[in-house]
Enzyme design. Structure first.
Site: not given
Ligand SMILES: O=C(CO)COP(=O)(O)O
Ligand SMILES: NC(=O)C1=CN([C@@H]2O[C@H](COP(=O)(O)OP(=O)(O)OC[C@H]3O[C@@H](n4cnc5c(N)ncnc54)[C@H](OP(=O)(O)O)[C@@H]3O)[C@@H](O)[C@H]2O)C=CC1
Length: 299
Positions: A219, A162
């Site tokens: 995300t 993701k």
């Molecule tokens: O894992 C995350 C949300 O579930 C945090 O996402 P980011 O690392 O892209 O900020």
């Protein structure tokens, strides 16, 4: 399980420490000393039986080699990513140091900022040892609903993949390609995630739930995501070094994109969006990638 040591005092380590303090005595440690509640030395932290690991995925192997010796710890792995240099999943790395029955992996849609605010969150505790995972569920505060699963690899792939699709989501937003494009990216990104999961024995339903679709929707759609913000920067034509310097925090999708590219080519698994993200990180023009994604005939 009412004494916990968090290792890694970045955004996620501090958010989890704050959440666990609702029910437990929590200490936290990190390479850089911080004037925060419960900060202790690494040696003191490793005396705790229950350990939460938030070290960035690309640093895990070296950290374990340098600092870790198994002393019947119960470990919750809270990082998300696949090792860029080898394509190794985190469970493969941790299992070199810790029995798999002592390992649980945390997955699901969870921005640290919102956990710190005590906003409702749902997460999954993934372990080959269901009893150990259930034990971890008891330390979470009431605003975090937890589920238990034994699909460790599915959860890892969901949480790692993701982040790469989130970079694509940020590029899409930055290039003003529209909502149709973003929805298509997320949907096809989910297809690629599940396709990779099938190759590694993951359960299909994992990708339809919090660890897959849930974390992906969150995300790949939000400027709260560091990976999404990497995509925004790439769309603006910034170099990756400039973007990461400005970000000042880890964006796991960068290393994981390289890992997925290696896995895709080595195992002949069709991961077009992830591969284009890797090529854009290597300097390819995002508009060229868009044309290639729109024009390729493979499904
Ligand atoms: O894992 C995350 C949300 O579930 C945090 O996402 P980011 O690392 O892209 O900020
Ligand atoms: N932020 C979030 O919303 C969420 C993050 N995660 C995951 O948690 C993990 C950590 O992310 P997050 O805390 O947000 O990132 P941050 O960038 O905020 O913090 C990471 C911390 O790790 C430490 N660190 C960095 N490199 C090394 C290294 N080589 N060895 C040891 N420690 C190192 C640093 O602390 P120091 O300088 O003290 O070493 C740094 O502050 C990632 O895998 C991320 O995907 C998962 C869910 C949510």
């Amino acid at each position: 399980m009412n004494k916990i040591a968090v290792i890694g005092a970045g955004k996620w380590g501090q958010a989890l420490a704050s959440a666990f303090r609702h029910k437990c005595n929590v200490v936290i440690t990190s390479r850089t000393k911080r004037d925060i509640e419960g900060f202790v030395s690494l040696d003191e932290a490793l005396e705790y039986e229950n350990i939460v690991m938030t070290i960035p995925a690309q640093a895990v192997r070296e950290w374990l080699h340098k600092h870790y010796g198994f002393k019947n710890h119960n470990i919750l792995v809270a990082s998300k990513g696949i090792e860029a240099s080898t394509g190794a999943f985190l469970n493969e790395i941790y299992e070199e140091f810790v029995p798999k029955s002592n390992l649980t992996y945390l997955s699901g849609p969870s921005f640290a900022k919102e956990v710190l605010l005590g906003l409702p969150t749902a997460l999954v505790l993934n372990s080959h040892n269901r009893m150990v995972a259930t034990g971890w569920s008891e330390v979470f505060p009431d605003f975090i609903k937890t589920y238990v699963s034994t699909d460790v690899i599915g959860a890892e792939i969901g949480g790692a993949y993701k982040n790469v699709i989130a970079i694509a989501g940020g590029i899409c937003e930055g290039l003003k390609l529209g909502e149709n494009a973003r929805a298509s990216l997320i949907s096809r990104g989910l297809v690629e995630m599940a396709r990779l999961g099938r190759e590694f024995g993951a359960k299909e339903e994992t990708f339809l739930s919090l660890s897959g679709a849930g974390d992906l929707f969150l995300t790949a759609s939000s400027k709260l995501s560091r990976n999404f913000r990497v995509g925004l920067g790439l769309a603006e034509g910034k170099t990756l070094d400039e973007i990461l310097k400005e970000l000042g925090e880890v964006a796991e999708g960068v290393g994981t994109a390289k890992a997925l590219y290696t896995i895709s080519k080595t195992n002949d698994i069709y991961l077009p969006i992830a591969n284009e993200v890797y090529e854009i990180l290597e300097g390819k023009d995002p508009m060229e990638s868009l044309k290639d994604l729109l024009n390729n005939r493979r499904r």
